[in-house]
Design an enzyme around this catalytic site. Structure first.
Site, PDB file in Angstrom:
ATOM      1  N   GLY A  11       1.348 -13.378  -1.322  1.00 36.99           N
ATOM      2  CA  GLY A  11       0.063 -12.849  -0.848  1.00 36.99           C
ATOM      3  C   GLY A  11      -1.050 -13.228  -1.829  1.00 36.99           C
ATOM      4  N   ASP A 151      -0.962  -5.245  -5.689  1.00 38.53           N
ATOM      5  CA  ASP A 151      -0.174  -4.005  -5.750  1.00 38.53           C
ATOM      6  C   ASP A 151      -0.067  -3.392  -7.152  1.00 38.53           C
ATOM      7  OD1 ASP A 151       0.204  -4.779  -3.170  1.00 38.53           O
ATOM      8  OD2 ASP A 151       2.371  -5.026  -3.286  1.00 38.53           O
ATOM      9  N   VAL A 284      -8.478  -6.185   4.446  1.00 36.09           N
ATOM     10  CA  VAL A 284      -9.801  -6.093   3.820  1.00 36.09           C
ATOM     11  C   VAL A 284      -9.618  -5.833   2.310  1.00 36.09           C
ATOM     12  CG1 VAL A 284     -10.224  -3.598   4.108  1.00 36.09           C
ATOM     13  CG2 VAL A 284     -12.115  -5.187   4.276  1.00 36.09           C
TER      14      VAL A 284
END
Ligand code: F6P
Length: 365
Positions: A11, A151, A284
């Site tokens: 990601g 994260d 977002v």
């Protein structure tokens, strides 16, 4: 001349571009030739490798995402895929690699390093590369990792690249939601990202004065529904005009069952009688421009990654660059990945105390 390649994988996260910029320029200053591997490990498997110069990374310090593309590569997870990757590195005369990604991406880097000599001898046997290569300088692969993940879930570093920007984005969204929530006296359930890590939920909950936070590391006991409703009620009685509940996407209860934001809303409406809404923030959180903090840590880590590749020990063991107590540190990459992945296993085994210890002070306190 050292030939160095870099890739971004998994990601994307804000700060990857400043990291690319600093890494490329610091490498060039040291006299290296630098290459981008496009679209994560897919580019390595498919030989999508391009040279970069000083100007290629101009004006990207304030851009989110990654200009060289990223992917979660299925092919690189196979040995055959990694063999193609090894072949393409040798073909391009590249034996220094920076991987910017999460724990999965860094595991891939470590696997490539572990299998490297086996892969090279197969390539020699198949006459795809010259027999002298495994013994030559080109045959020695150096790998360094930087953690790009919103994260903040990596063991061995206080902060990962992208976590600060994501938490700012969440705050902006929650602040917007709160003004409408207060007008209508509503309850809002906000779902934030963080796979099996509650860092984003915790810091955004602290910074917005949330009534309740659901994070996988601290799962509530059975009967939490009533405890939550009593807490909300106390707030309302003392004049609070809205309620805010933050749910991490990986939230679970103490039996390990998922707590979904839709279930929390149901409890609020059906048991608590609240007018409740859900906002799932989604991607977002990964977008926008990087904050000062992400530009700063990405730059410092990238310079250290280059220093490591130019050090004498670079061929010995893959290293991860992290930040501990505002200092840039080198840590053995695989040990950090192993501890991080242990958390996933411990969550499944419901060993929450050990999880909290591994996550560190924010969760312990
Ligand atoms: O690991 C980063 C992350 O944003 C997680 O928080 C989230 O669970 C996941 O990636 C989403 O992945 P994708 O972008 O592939 O949907």
């Amino acid at each position: 001349i050292k030939r160095i390649a870099l890739l971004t994988s998994g990601g994307d996260s804000c700060g990857m571009n400043p990291a690319i910029r600093a890494f490329v320029r610091a490498s060039l200053i040291k006299g290296a030739e630098v290459f981008a591997i496009r679209e994560g490990y897919n580019g390595l498997v498919q030989d999508s490798i391009i040279p970069l110069n000083w100007g290629s990374v101009a004006s990207i310090i304030n851009r989110g995402g990654t200009i060289i593309g990223t992917a979660r590569s299925a092919e690189f997870r196979t040995r055959e895929g990694r063999k193609k990757a090894a072949f393409n590195l040798i073909k391009n005369k590249i034996n220094n690699l920076l991987v910017i990604g999460g724990d999965g991406s860094l595991t891939g880097a470590n696997l490539l390093r572990e299998e490297w000599f086996g892969l090279l001898s197969e390539l020699v046997q198949e006459k795809l590369i010259d027999a002298s290569i495994p013994e030559s300088d080109l045959g020695k692969l150096s790998i360094v990792g930087m953690v790009g993940s919103i994260d903040n879930d990596m063991y061995g570093t206080d902060i990962t690249i992208g976590a600060d920007t994501a938490s700012h984005r969440i705050l902006e969204c929650i602040d917007s939601i709160l003004s409408t929530a207060v007008s209508h006296q509503r309850s809002f359930v906000i779902e934030v990202m963080g796979r099996n890590c509650g860092w984003l939920a915790l810091v955004s909950g602290l910074a917005t004065g949330a009534d309740y936070i659901f994070a996988p590391e601290n799962p509530p006991e059975a009967g939490w529904e009533d405890v939550m409703l009593e807490g909300l009620e106390r707030g309302r009685v003392s004049g609070r005009r809205c309620s805010l509940i933050i749910v991490a996407e990986g939230a679970i209860d103490s039996n390990g069952n998922p707590i979904s934001s839709s279930y929390v809303r149901k409890v609020l409406e059906e048991k608590g009688g609240y007018d409740a809404r859900i906002t799932i923030l989604g991607h977002v959180q990964r977008g926008g421009v990087p904050t000062y903090c992400d530009r700063y840590i990405a730059t410092r880590m990238a310079v250290e990654a280059v220093n490591y590749l130019f050090s004498k020990t670079a061929t010995c063991e893959p290293m991860m660059i992290g930040m501990v107590g505002n200092r840039v540190v080198r840590k053995p990459l695989m040990a950090c990945v192993k501890e991080t992945q242990k958390i996933g296993a411990l969550l499944k085994e419901k060993k929450f105390k050990e999880v909290v210890q591994l996550r560190g002070p924010l969760f312990e306190e």
